[in-house]
Design an enzyme around this catalytic site. Structure first.
Site, PDB file in Angstrom:
ATOM      1  N   SER A 141     -25.727  23.850 -53.458  1.00 13.88           N
ATOM      2  CA  SER A 141     -26.523  22.634 -53.633  1.00 13.88           C
ATOM      3  C   SER A 141     -27.928  22.756 -53.047  1.00 13.88           C
ATOM      4  CB  SER A 141     -25.810  21.437 -52.994  1.00 13.88           C
ATOM      5  OG  SER A 141     -24.575  21.206 -53.623  1.00 13.88           O
ATOM      6  N   ASP A 160     -21.296  22.016 -48.773  1.00 15.76           N
ATOM      7  CA  ASP A 160     -21.171  22.986 -47.680  1.00 15.76           C
ATOM      8  C   ASP A 160     -22.543  23.531 -47.297  1.00 15.76           C
ATOM      9  OD1 ASP A 160     -18.445  22.721 -47.937  1.00 15.76           O
ATOM     10  OD2 ASP A 160     -18.115  24.706 -48.787  1.00 15.76           O
ATOM     11  N   ASP A 198     -23.995  26.840 -47.535  1.00 20.34           N
ATOM     12  CA  ASP A 198     -23.658  28.040 -48.309  1.00 20.34           C
ATOM     13  C   ASP A 198     -24.680  29.135 -48.050  1.00 20.34           C
ATOM     14  OD1 ASP A 198     -21.382  27.000 -49.791  1.00 20.34           O
ATOM     15  OD2 ASP A 198     -22.818  25.746 -50.863  1.00 20.34           O
ATOM     16  N   GLU A 206     -19.724  28.010 -45.547  1.00 15.98           N
ATOM     17  CA  GLU A 206     -19.209  29.141 -46.315  1.00 15.98           C
ATOM     18  C   GLU A 206     -20.206  30.284 -46.232  1.00 15.98           C
ATOM     19  OE1 GLU A 206     -18.542  30.334 -50.885  1.00 15.98           O
ATOM     20  OE2 GLU A 206     -17.475  28.519 -50.243  1.00 15.98           O
ATOM     21  N   ASP A 238     -16.067  35.660 -59.426  1.00 14.16           N
ATOM     22  CA  ASP A 238     -16.813  34.449 -59.097  1.00 14.16           C
ATOM     23  C   ASP A 238     -18.116  34.743 -58.368  1.00 14.16           C
ATOM     24  OD1 ASP A 238     -16.766  31.619 -59.265  1.00 14.16           O
ATOM     25  OD2 ASP A 238     -16.221  31.501 -57.154  1.00 14.16           O
ATOM     26  N   LYS A 280     -23.488  19.285 -59.373  1.00 11.92           N
ATOM     27  CA  LYS A 280     -22.309  18.689 -59.990  1.00 11.92           C
ATOM     28  C   LYS A 280     -22.542  17.277 -60.511  1.00 11.92           C
ATOM     29  CE  LYS A 280     -18.565  21.106 -57.672  1.00 11.92           C
ATOM     30  NZ  LYS A 280     -17.436  20.928 -56.735  1.00 11.92           N
ATOM     31  N   TYR A 329     -18.220  12.544 -55.463  1.00 12.53           N
ATOM     32  CA  TYR A 329     -19.073  13.650 -55.022  1.00 12.53           C
ATOM     33  C   TYR A 329     -20.266  13.150 -54.215  1.00 12.53           C
ATOM     34  CZ  TYR A 329     -22.386  17.545 -55.438  1.00 12.53           C
ATOM     35  OH  TYR A 329     -23.299  18.540 -55.173  1.00 12.53           O
TER      36      TYR A 329
END
Length: 376
Positions: free
Chosen positions: A137, A148, A150, A188, A233, A306, A332
């Site tokens: 994001s 998160d 990230d 993460e 991924d 998202k 969300y």
């Protein structure tokens, strides 16, 4: 960001198979495995943290970036306690849930957590860390309450078992457990040794990944969770890092990574849909939004946040499913609780409809699709 986005742990995940590259000290421990099924700490006291500045003489260009997040030195987490209490207790106003006192506290705390991660990474890897990069994001138009922290870390070489343990030990004290009790976010961190991804080949491998869905395994001393892993991924994550071009330190990512082929990225997005949908009941909101993002990307080439992917999809859904997508979007954004009681069959039917549309669009996709990040 991944196919199943890292905004939060996911209930189940497909297994990835392959022969990732292990570190020199890992060979005796068999630290190469099939990735575990995935549903989508502050550094040790008393330890000195090296400067985040790039080592003298290290390779890099004049565009080398440094964002050291000095908020970690200027902001005390204790001073944010009152904001933490507000953020962890939404207020009911006029029948709707409103997150009190804003993204400002979340963003400040996320900056502190990011600084601590970067210091930990430099402490563990020293001059063998080449760079660290935002994704998720943070490069897709704005961090949300459920997002998160990230971070992708690129190293010169695979890590040893001891280094992996040290990194995980520190990250468990920096990352908030799921669900976060306050404004601290889940963290993460994906560590990729440059030889694992350069030259580019599909599917790629990571050296180590830390996420809250793995916390219990780490706490139980499960060294299999430390294994290098082939992970399709990762293709999407590297694509977003390259397109986002937001170093936390180190050179632009294009100096360390080869370009990722569009066909490989699309393949990574769609190949495991049926498998990760096995966890749909435990992660309904996240997987509905993930399918929305995949559908939008396959059709338009845009990789978006998202909530905006949900808006794009709403216009293309049958009317019976539009309310479900709006519900997922509101969850969300932190506007209502993540609760699907009474909706399981309808939510699954909506997911199945999106999967059918994604599969149709993949077969119709014209050559030459160029992937890009959403703007604004």
């Amino acid at each position: 960001m991944s196919v199943v986005d890292r905004d939060e742990p996911v209930a189940s995940r497909s297994e990835w198979h392959g022969d990732g590259t292990a570190g020199e000290d890992d060979r005796g421990f068999g630290l190469v495995e099939t990735a575990p099924a995935r549903p989508m700490g502050e550094a040790r006291p008393g330890r000195h943290h090296p400067s985040l500045a790039r080592p003298e003489g290290a390779r890099g260009s004049s565009r080398t970036h440094l964002r050291s997040f000095r908020l970690a030195e200027a902001i005390s987490l204790d001073a944010l306690d009152s904001g933490a209490a507000a953020c962890s207790n939404p207020e009911a106003v006029g029948g709707e849930l409103h997150v009190a006192d804003d993204m400002a506290v979340w963003q400040s705390v996320a900056a502190v957590q990011t600084e601590r991660v970067l210091r930990l990474v430099r402490e563990v890897f020293g001059y063998d860390v080449l760079g660290a990069y935002e994704h998720g994001s943070a490069v897709l138009g704005g961090v949300q309450p459920t997002s998160d922290v990230d971070i992708l870390v690129i190293t010169k070489r695979p890590a040893s078992l001891l280094e992996k343990r040290q990194l995980v030990e520190g990250l468990m004290t920096i990352s908030a457990p799921w669900p976060p009790p306050g404004p601290e976010r889940c963290v993460e961190v994906t560590v990729v040794a440059q030889p694992q991804v350069r030259p580019w080949r599909y599917p790629p491998s990571f050296d180590l990944q830390y996420g809250e869905w793995l916390r219990k395994r780490f706490e139980n001393g499960d060294d299999s969770a430390l294994q290098a892993t082939v992970n399709p991924d990762l293709t999407t994550l590297l694509t977003i890092v390259l397109l986002g071009d937001q170093p936390l330190f180190g050179p632009p990512p294009s100096e360390l990574l080869d370009p990722v082929l569009t066909d490989d990225c699309v393949e990574a997005m769609v190949s495991d849909i049926d498998v990760f949908m096995n966890g749909f009941e435990g992660d309904t909101r996240n997987l509905l939004l993930t399918l929305a993002r995949i559908w939008q990307t396959v059709v338009t080439g845009i990789i978006d946040r998202k909530d905006r992917a949900a808006m794009w999809v709403q216009e293309r859904l049958p009317s019976d499913y539009q309310q479900l997508m709006e519900r997922a979007r509101a969850m969300y954004l932190g506007l209502q609780p993540d609760e699907w009681t009474g909706w399981p069959s309808e939510a699954r039917a909506c997911a199945d409809y999106m999967i059918s549309q994604i599969q149709r669009e993949v077969t119709r996709r014209q050559p030459g699709l160029v992937l890009r990040l959403a703007t604004g």
